[in-house]
Design a protein around this motif. Structure first.
Motif, PDB file in Angstrom:
ATOM      1  N   GLY A   4       0.831  -1.198   0.000  1.00  0.00           N
ATOM      2  CA  GLY A   4       0.000   0.000   0.000  1.00  0.00           C
ATOM      3  C   GLY A   4       0.858   1.237   0.000  1.00  0.00           C
ATOM      4  N   PRO A   5       0.261   2.407  -0.107  1.00  0.00           N
ATOM      5  CA  PRO A   5       1.028   3.656  -0.095  1.00  0.00           C
ATOM      6  C   PRO A   5       1.691   3.890   1.256  1.00  0.00           C
ATOM      7  CG  PRO A   5      -1.202   4.003  -0.923  1.00  0.00           C
ATOM      8  CD  PRO A   5      -1.171   2.653  -0.314  1.00  0.00           C
ATOM      9  N   LYS A   6       2.840   4.570   1.211  1.00  0.00           N
ATOM     10  CA  LYS A   6       3.565   4.916   2.427  1.00  0.00           C
ATOM     11  C   LYS A   6       3.614   6.429   2.580  1.00  0.00           C
ATOM     12  CE  LYS A   6       6.602   0.877   2.111  1.00  0.00           C
ATOM     13  NZ  LYS A   6       8.011   0.402   1.977  1.00  0.00           N
ATOM     14  N   ARG A   7       3.359   6.871   3.788  1.00  0.00           N
ATOM     15  CA  ARG A   7       3.444   8.295   4.063  1.00  0.00           C
ATOM     16  C   ARG A   7       4.908   8.713   4.086  1.00  0.00           C
ATOM     17  NH1 ARG A   7       1.234  11.182   9.605  1.00  0.00           N
ATOM     18  NH2 ARG A   7       2.170  13.241   9.257  1.00  0.00           N
ATOM     19  N   ARG A   8       5.217   9.818   3.370  1.00  0.00           N
ATOM     20  CA  ARG A   8       6.607  10.239   3.247  1.00  0.00           C
ATOM     21  C   ARG A   8       6.898  11.609   3.847  1.00  0.00           C
ATOM     22  NH1 ARG A   8       9.182   7.012  -0.500  1.00  0.00           N
ATOM     23  NH2 ARG A   8      11.036   7.661   0.665  1.00  0.00           N
ATOM     24  N   THR A   9       5.886  12.352   4.239  1.00  0.00           N
ATOM     25  CA  THR A   9       6.113  13.670   4.825  1.00  0.00           C
ATOM     26  C   THR A   9       5.346  13.821   6.128  1.00  0.00           C
ATOM     27  OG1 THR A   9       4.289  14.640   3.556  1.00  0.00           O
ATOM     28  CG2 THR A   9       6.509  14.800   2.601  1.00  0.00           C
ATOM     29  N   THR A  10       5.864  14.659   6.994  1.00  0.00           N
ATOM     30  CA  THR A  10       5.176  15.052   8.224  1.00  0.00           C
ATOM     31  C   THR A  10       5.279  16.564   8.320  1.00  0.00           C
ATOM     32  OG1 THR A  10       5.719  12.973   9.348  1.00  0.00           O
ATOM     33  CG2 THR A  10       5.073  14.830  10.735  1.00  0.00           C
ATOM     34  N   THR A  11       4.263  17.255   7.865  1.00  0.00           N
ATOM     35  CA  THR A  11       4.325  18.714   7.840  1.00  0.00           C
ATOM     36  C   THR A  11       3.846  19.356   9.136  1.00  0.00           C
ATOM     37  OG1 THR A  11       2.152  18.783   6.790  1.00  0.00           O
ATOM     38  CG2 THR A  11       4.054  18.819   5.336  1.00  0.00           C
ATOM     39  N   ASN A  12       3.241  18.533  10.021  1.00  0.00           N
ATOM     40  CA  ASN A  12       2.748  19.056  11.303  1.00  0.00           C
ATOM     41  C   ASN A  12       3.106  18.072  12.416  1.00  0.00           C
ATOM     42  OD1 ASN A  12       0.973  21.390  10.248  1.00  0.00           O
ATOM     43  ND2 ASN A  12       0.232  19.624   9.091  1.00  0.00           N
ATOM     44  N   ALA A  13       4.342  18.150  12.878  1.00  0.00           N
ATOM     45  CA  ALA A  13       4.816  17.208  13.891  1.00  0.00           C
ATOM     46  C   ALA A  13       4.033  17.328  15.192  1.00  0.00           C
ATOM     47  CB  ALA A  13       6.307  17.444  14.156  1.00  0.00           C
ATOM     48  N   SER A  14       3.461  18.497  15.479  1.00  0.00           N
ATOM     49  CA  SER A  14       2.746  18.695  16.744  1.00  0.00           C
ATOM     50  C   SER A  14       1.525  17.789  16.864  1.00  0.00           C
ATOM     51  CB  SER A  14       2.308  20.156  16.875  1.00  0.00           C
ATOM     52  OG  SER A  14       1.394  20.501  15.842  1.00  0.00           O
ATOM     53  N   LEU A  15       0.976  17.320  15.747  1.00  0.00           N
ATOM     54  CA  LEU A  15      -0.210  16.469  15.806  1.00  0.00           C
ATOM     55  C   LEU A  15       0.062  15.128  16.482  1.00  0.00           C
ATOM     56  CD1 LEU A  15      -1.854  17.063  12.306  1.00  0.00           C
ATOM     57  CD2 LEU A  15      -2.557  17.986  14.518  1.00  0.00           C
ATOM     58  N   GLU A  16       1.313  14.703  16.485  1.00  0.00           N
ATOM     59  CA  GLU A  16       1.643  13.416  17.096  1.00  0.00           C
ATOM     60  C   GLU A  16       1.450  13.439  18.608  1.00  0.00           C
ATOM     61  OE1 GLU A  16       5.540  12.393  15.801  1.00  0.00           O
ATOM     62  OE2 GLU A  16       4.974  12.222  13.685  1.00  0.00           O
ATOM     63  N   ASP A  17       1.348  14.618  19.194  1.00  0.00           N
ATOM     64  CA  ASP A  17       1.164  14.738  20.639  1.00  0.00           C
ATOM     65  C   ASP A  17      -0.268  15.093  21.023  1.00  0.00           C
ATOM     66  OD1 ASP A  17       3.908  14.278  21.103  1.00  0.00           O
ATOM     67  OD2 ASP A  17       4.363  16.382  20.703  1.00  0.00           O
ATOM     68  N   MET A  18      -1.167  15.049  20.062  1.00  0.00           N
ATOM     69  CA  MET A  18      -2.541  15.476  20.315  1.00  0.00           C
ATOM     70  C   MET A  18      -3.450  14.303  20.648  1.00  0.00           C
ATOM     71  SD  MET A  18      -2.448  18.816  19.690  1.00  0.00           S
ATOM     72  CE  MET A  18      -3.888  19.576  18.970  1.00  0.00           C
ATOM     73  N   THR A  19      -4.468  14.566  21.451  1.00  0.00           N
ATOM     74  CA  THR A  19      -5.526  13.603  21.694  1.00  0.00           C
ATOM     75  C   THR A  19      -6.627  13.816  20.665  1.00  0.00           C
ATOM     76  OG1 THR A  19      -5.106  13.516  24.066  1.00  0.00           O
ATOM     77  CG2 THR A  19      -7.291  12.838  23.331  1.00  0.00           C
ATOM     78  N   PHE A  20      -7.052  12.744  20.023  1.00  0.00           N
ATOM     79  CA  PHE A  20      -8.070  12.834  18.988  1.00  0.00           C
ATOM     80  C   PHE A  20      -9.388  12.232  19.472  1.00  0.00           C
ATOM     81  CE2 PHE A  20      -5.939  14.078  15.016  1.00  0.00           C
ATOM     82  CZ  PHE A  20      -4.615  14.030  15.414  1.00  0.00           C
ATOM     83  N   GLY A  21     -10.483  12.880  19.079  1.00  0.00           N
ATOM     84  CA  GLY A  21     -11.772  12.240  19.256  1.00  0.00           C
ATOM     85  C   GLY A  21     -11.897  11.091  18.274  1.00  0.00           C
TER      86      GLY A  21
END
Length: 732
Positions: free
Chosen positions: A427-444
């Motif tokens: 399958g496709p692979k993600r190659r960019t992370t333009t918003n690193a801050s999202l990795e520390d967020m709590t998601f609904g």
């Protein structure tokens, strides 16, 4: 703006593959049989200290996103653009700008190539694969010009410029020439009159026609020459085998003509002679040549009443008279819309399809091309390369050998990013992370839910559940209705300035995005279900969705709000009047209140007729009045916040002023009208977007969670609350 080649790199993301999910047929049938059933749950639960602070409008509006990707012919690089928002209160107010970046596919390094607030426009690789071409208005430029920059380093070089801004371009197969699209310059006589103060605007008659110019790519070449082409040109594609251009041409620059009367014309590069007229029906999207130049591929409507350009069609260019005049490689029964295409070879197309709330990537042979004498029509041998249930793909670009692909894609956890896939990959692979801050967020938690309309029609939408949800507790709901109605909600990134998503989930709301009848993504027949019945069954579907969510135990029936823009604004106005007893608050954006007067003030009257109303107001005055929210103003008990761009050509701001006045005079519920100077059909500038997001949030918190009663103060505190990803309050 400067060009910068950065020697460092961002961390590669080659290991971040998308899991491919498959479902047994019995499980799928079971889900469809449920009145309310999740089809995919997503969200990684990491825990910042205060999700309410983290998920602020300021934090969301600061997010970046990948907007376009193009794979190099040799697959060693992917050029892509990143949208960078202006920070309201800090940067000069305006629209986001776009930067050019490049990914090295082997090691995952990303490099910044062209940065700066003047913004990069369309991008493409030069035919030799050594340079990236892009549009930009750089320092010293009066108009947008065409530039190139070598992938192995160096400065940008201006390749071509005109007296007006270039909007599109396409290289010849050998790279020695390039076709340019730009508006016709103002005549010398008209400019002299304007300099003397004579500046009348002749409505719908004095628009600038976009024309085609041919330029040489050789250094020191003569000035570009204009082709004599009748009409207003929107797109250009140069044949890979000869000197023919495929043009998307409308008879005038009017938006209505762009929507409904844009057709494909094949012209001779030498003198603009029309060689072929392709009468594609109705709306037209992207166009492109097959590698052997036998076919022109289009994303277009199935007929003049098809609400969306979502069908993939092939048109014979005349190189082989044995072939049919046109081909529709996908069966008409496929409940999907084509979002993007690229040619693998002269016999095969690669399609990105939107299927309801999901997307897929599929390999489609030109089966109908085998309709030669003594041959029978064969069914297409379609191969699904990326099934539904992964990321939401929105575009595709292939390497020259077709073995490598680049996509723009998004998920519930991030806005659009760059993905790649090679032959043999799972399958496709993600190659960019333009918003690193999202990795520390709590998601609904986000999931697809299904419900049945009162007439038995199966429908679906995307639900964002409240962060910290407790079993057995009921929550206020924000029903967020998309516009069009020829649009649809995908199970991907669902939060921006006008779509509350995770911001509302962090504040204890459930948010639901319904794909009501008339939405796209489920084929032509489904998208036509609401035609001729404005505000009828299509908006009954919204009430039925609320009933399903209440029946599930999640939603408090007495605390339901509704919002949406354009046709979603129409839905908000309708549900706040005709169905006022069901909605405790509404936020209406660039919406319709009077179906009769809308015809006389919109810039798309024919689009409205052909793909929506199917009749004119003078043919059914009573019907149009009955389907106007102002006709039910006396029923309104729903506090309504109305917002509108003052320069909206699509839905005149008078629609909102009329709604406001009818409700204000009756005085049965709080109503507030906010107008945005310089904005059109949707807010584009950072300050307007921020104001909108904060006002919407304030209104729903006040009426669905707070004391209610009189309207909250109209003054807005623009300072952010702090938390992960937010900007310093000192910026305001």
């Amino acid at each position: 703006m400067s060009d910068t080649l950065v020697s460092g790199s961002h961390p590669p993301n080659a290991d971040r593959g998308i899991p491919v999910k498959t479902f047994a047929l019995a499980a799928i049938l079971s889900l469809l049989a449920c009145a309310f059933a999740p089809s995919r749950a997503t969200a990684t639960e990491t825990k910042p200290q205060d999700p309410r602070a983290a998920w602020t409008p300021q934090a969301v509006e600061a997010l970046r996103s990948v907007s376009a990707v193009v794979m190099s012919p040799d697959a060693k690089h992917v050029a892509y653009t990143v949208n960078v928002p202006r920070i309201a209160g800090k940067d000069e107010d305006g629209t986001p700008w776009s930067e050019l970046h490049v990914l090295d596919t082997a090691d995952g390094r990303t490099r910044e190539f062209v940065t700066g607030k003047s913004s990069v426009g369309r991008i493409a690789w030069t035919p030799d694969g050594k340079s990236i071409a892009y549009l930009a208005k750089r320092e010293g430029d009066k108009e947008t010009a065409l530039y190139t920059i070598r992938v192995d380093g160096g400065e940008s070089v201006k390749l071509a410029s005109l007296d007006t801004s270039i909007s599109a371009f396409s290289f010849s197969g050998d790279g020695t020439q390039v076709a340019l699209v730009a508006p016709q310059p103002v005549s010398k006589a008209r400019k002299e009159r304007e300099d003397k103060g004579f500046k009348p605007q002749v409505y719908e008659e004095d628009g600038a026609f976009a024309r085609v110019w041919i330029a040489s790519t050789r250094e020191g070449a003569e000035k570009p020459r204009q082709l004599e082409v009748e009409g207003h040109v929107h797109q250009v594609a140069w044949s890979p085998k000869d000197d023919r251009l495929a043009l998307a041409v409308a008879p005038t620059p009017l938006v209505d003509d762009e929507y409904m009367r844009t057709r494909v014309r094949v012209v001779d590069v030498r003198d603009g002679t029309v060689l072929q007229k392709i009468e594609n029906p109705g709306k037209l999207g992207a166009i492109g040549w097959s590698p052997d130049a036998h076919w022109i591929g289009t994303i277009c409507a199935a007929d003049v009443h098809d609400p969306s350009a979502g069908r993939f069609m092939l048109w014979n260019t005349g190189l082989d008279e044995r072939l049919p005049l046109s081909i529709s490689p996908l069966p008409e029964t496929v409940e999907a819309d084509c979002a993007a295409f690229s040619f693998l070879d002269e016999n095969t197309a690669m399609l990105v399809l939107h299927r309801g709330t999901e997307s897929s990537f599929e390999k489609v042979p030109f089966w109908a091309a085998r309709m030669l004498p003594d041959r029978k029509v064969e069914q297409p041998d379609i191969k699904v390369l990326v099934p539904t249930g992964t990321a939401i793909l929105t575009s595709v670009s292939l390497s020259k050998d077709g073995q490598h692909a680049a996509f723009v894609a998004h998920t519930p956890e991030h806005p659009p990013e760059l993905y790649t896939m090679s032959h043999g990959d799972a399958g496709p692979k993600r190659r960019t992370t333009t918003n690193a801050s999202l990795e520390d967020m709590t998601f609904g938690k986000q999931e697809v839910v299904r419900w049945k309309a009162r007439d038995g029609l199966d429908l679906e939408g995307v639900l964002v559940r409240p962060i910290g949800e407790r079993a057995g507790q009921r929550y206020p709901l924000i029903l967020s209705v998309h516009g069009g109605p020829e649009a649809h909600e995908s199970n991907g990134w669902a939060t921006n300035y006008s779509r509350p998503g995770q911001i509302a989930a962090a504040r204890g709301f459930a948010v639901f995005y319904p794909n009501y009848r008339g939405s796209t993504g489920r084929g032509v027949a489904f998208s036509k279900l609401g035609q001729g019945d404005a505000a009828g069954k299509e908006f009954d579907d919204l009430v039925d969705a609320v009933d399903s969510l209440v029946a599930s135990g999640l939603v408090d029936r007495s605390k339901v709000g509704i919002t949406g823009g354009s046709y979603g604004g129409y839905a908000t106005a309708w549900c706040s009047t005709r169905y006022s007893d069901r909605f405790a608050a509404g936020v209406m954006f660039v919406g319709i209140s009077d179906k009769v007067s809308k015809l006389g003030t919109t810039d798309i009257p024919n689009e409205e007729y052909y793909v929506h109303a199917l009749k004119r107001p003078w043919e059914a005055w009573d019907f149009f009045r009955e389907r106007s929210p102002i006709a039910y103003a006396e029923q309104c008990k729903t506090p309504l916040l109305i917002l509108h761009g003052k320069d909206d050509p699509r839905v005149d701001p008078g629609q909102s002023r009329s709604m406001y006045r009818h409700l204000k005079l009756r005085g049965q519920a709080p109503v507030r009208l906010v107008l945005y100077p310089g904005e059109g059909h949707g807010n584009r500038k950072s300050a307007s977007r921020m104001d909108y997001a904060l006002r919407m949030l304030q209104w729903f918190e006040h009426y669905l969670q707070g004391p209610g009663g009189a309207a909250p103060p109209y003054e807005i505190d623009y300072a952010p609350a702090g938390g992960a990803g937010t900007q310093s309050a000192a910026a305001f």
